[in-house]
Design a protein around this motif. Structure first.
Motif, PDB file in Angstrom:
ATOM      1  N   VAL A 105       0.824  -1.213   0.000  1.00  0.00           N
ATOM      2  CA  VAL A 105       0.000   0.000   0.000  1.00  0.00           C
ATOM      3  C   VAL A 105       0.857   1.261   0.000  1.00  0.00           C
ATOM      4  N   GLU A 106       2.185   1.092   0.034  1.00  0.00           N
ATOM      5  CA  GLU A 106       3.056   2.273   0.033  1.00  0.00           C
ATOM      6  C   GLU A 106       3.204   2.804  -1.388  1.00  0.00           C
ATOM      7  N   MET A 117       7.038   3.822   5.073  1.00  0.00           N
ATOM      8  CA  MET A 117       6.042   4.765   5.581  1.00  0.00           C
ATOM      9  C   MET A 117       4.648   4.155   5.671  1.00  0.00           C
ATOM     10  N   SER A 118       4.364   3.139   4.868  1.00  0.00           N
ATOM     11  CA  SER A 118       3.043   2.504   4.896  1.00  0.00           C
ATOM     12  C   SER A 118       3.168   1.005   4.719  1.00  0.00           C
ATOM     13  N   THR A 178       0.246   3.622   8.607  1.00  0.00           N
ATOM     14  CA  THR A 178       1.023   4.589   7.835  1.00  0.00           C
ATOM     15  C   THR A 178       1.501   5.699   8.757  1.00  0.00           C
ATOM     16  N   GLY A 179       2.683   6.242   8.435  1.00  0.00           N
ATOM     17  CA  GLY A 179       3.266   7.272   9.275  1.00  0.00           C
ATOM     18  C   GLY A 179       3.610   8.517   8.491  1.00  0.00           C
ATOM     19  N   PRO A 226      -7.672   6.492   1.616  1.00  0.00           N
ATOM     20  CA  PRO A 226      -6.909   5.483   2.349  1.00  0.00           C
ATOM     21  C   PRO A 226      -5.989   6.160   3.364  1.00  0.00           C
ATOM     22  N   ALA A 227      -5.540   5.369   4.339  1.00  0.00           N
ATOM     23  CA  ALA A 227      -4.718   5.932   5.414  1.00  0.00           C
ATOM     24  C   ALA A 227      -3.472   6.663   4.901  1.00  0.00           C
ATOM     25  N   PRO A 228      -2.729   6.143   3.899  1.00  0.00           N
ATOM     26  CA  PRO A 228      -1.547   6.884   3.439  1.00  0.00           C
ATOM     27  C   PRO A 228      -1.874   8.276   2.902  1.00  0.00           C
TER      28      PRO A 228
END
Length: 394
Positions: free
Chosen positions: A98-99, A164-165, A174-175, A353-355
């Protein structure tokens, strides 16, 4: 597996990272692609930067906001562009799980058929994996992705970070980290092992290189404890001892260590002098059970007491440093917990999405402060899923 993909996979075993763009373009021509350009996202995820190579057409950097390439990146979907008499152009996201690594621009003589699109999706997926793998052996991609010089502290922090994800059908994490080019003491880490997801967000006291060194010691101790299968209180004790022994009792770091049972939604955490975690459920901010925080890591007087609750499917757990909530506008207004929760709730309702939620959030925090961060700001958002949600389609 088609011949162009098989051939690229074979070539990748002895591929120099500098030759990636040219090699990809040459193999794409076997798929009737006239022009191929690989773009990588910069550290701030604001621009898409073209990877040069022999036989690769020259391109300018593209904004992630307001461009077709940026739309493919933001929405994680293929974007088509057709011009009369000038062929057909596809913008396809480069994904590692997902990154979002970047996008690829593919120019074809005609609109591709459904079968051609499937073949191009497989080809682009392989290219994304090659970028990620070759990044470990070279500075080519990291040099391209930086639009200005990183401080030494930031260099250390970026090298310490996990991807990151990351995502599965049950959990997505994710960050985000700012200022991307000058971050010091803020950092995060995570790992998935079987049905357990571990998370850490940390804010080391001070700024610049000393804070980065402290954060490096803390995260290394955290990983050491985690890989030795320690429980949360014992991991916190190990980090506390590492900081006290290696850095000194005058230095410390606030942190949240969390552990999620992915099968049941059971969430446990330890708060070491840090802002409380948030749970965003639908459009609501869920207040966690009252649980007193322990002292910061490096200053603890004994083994800390853990806290516990249970997530519901679709919940988003938010761990962050005070650089997010205490970001202050020119008029003196704090960003605050409620604004943070409202932003994440609205993003979930919009289907982001979270990212993409985290990317937009960090931009929003910067905008709130008129582009001038007063402190490092980092965040981790975890979404716990049922396994039946819509998956990313590209």
């Amino acid at each position: 597996m088609t011949e162009p993909i098989r051939s690229l996979l074979h070539a990748s075993h002895l591929l120099a990272p500098d030759d990636l763009a040219a090699t990809v373009a040459a193999h794409a021509r076997m798929l009737d692609v006239r022009e191929t350009v690989v773009y990588l996202a910069d550290y701030e995820q604001a621009k898409l930067l073209p990877l040069p190579g022999e036989g690769v057409p020259e391109r300018q950097e593209l904004s992630i906001e307001g461009t077709m390439a940026g739309r493919a990146f933001r929405r994680v979907q293929v974007v088509d562009s057709a011009a009369a008499g000038n062929g057909h152009r596809l913008w396809m996201p480069l994904l590692n799980g997902v990154e979002r690594v970047g996008v690829m621009e593919l120019a074809l003589p005609d609109e591709p058929t459904a079968d051609q699109r499937e073949e191009l999706r497989a080809f682009v997926s392989l290219v994304a994996e090659l970028v990620v793998v070759n990044d470990a052996y070279s500075d080519v991609f990291s040099r391209l992705r930086r639009r200005k010089t990183l401080s030494l502290a930031a260099e250390m922090q970026w090298e310490l970070l996990p991807p990151m994800s990351f995502g599965t059908d049950r959990v997505v994490v994710t960050g985000g980290l700012e200022p991307a080019y000058d971050v010091g003491g803020d950092s995060f880490d995570y790992a998935i092992n079987g049905s357990t997801m571990d998370l850490l967000v940390i804010d080391a006291v001070g700024h610049g290189l000393p804070a980065a060194v402290l954060a490096s010691v803390a995260i290394s101790a955290y990983r050491h404890g985690r890989r030795n299968r320690l429980d949360l209180p014992d991991m916190a004790t190990e980090i506390d001892g590492a900081i006290a022994d290696q850095i000194g009792r005058s230095q410390f770091a606030t942190a949240v260590l969390a552990r999620l049972d992915i099968d049941t939604g059971r969430l446990r955490w330890i708060n070491a002098g840090h802002p409380e975690p948030l749970i965003v459920r639908g459009s609501s901010l869920v207040r966690l059970p009252r649980c007193l925080p322990s002292r910061p890591l490096g200053l603890q007087a004994g083994k800390p007491v853990g806290c516990e609750t249970r997530l519901e499917p679709g919940d988003r757990l938010v761990l962050y440093t005070d650089g997010i909530t205490e970001a202050r506008s020119p008029r003196g207004e704090f960003f605050g917990e409620q604004r943070l929760a409202d932003f994440i709730s609205a993003a979930a309702a919009a289907g982001d999405p979270a990212p993409e939620t985290v990317r937009r959030l960090m931009s929003h925090v910067l905008h709130h402060q008129a582009g001038q961060l007063q402190d490092d700001a980092s965040i981790v958002v975890l979404e716990w899923r049922t396994g039946g949600e819509r998956q990313l389609q590209v």
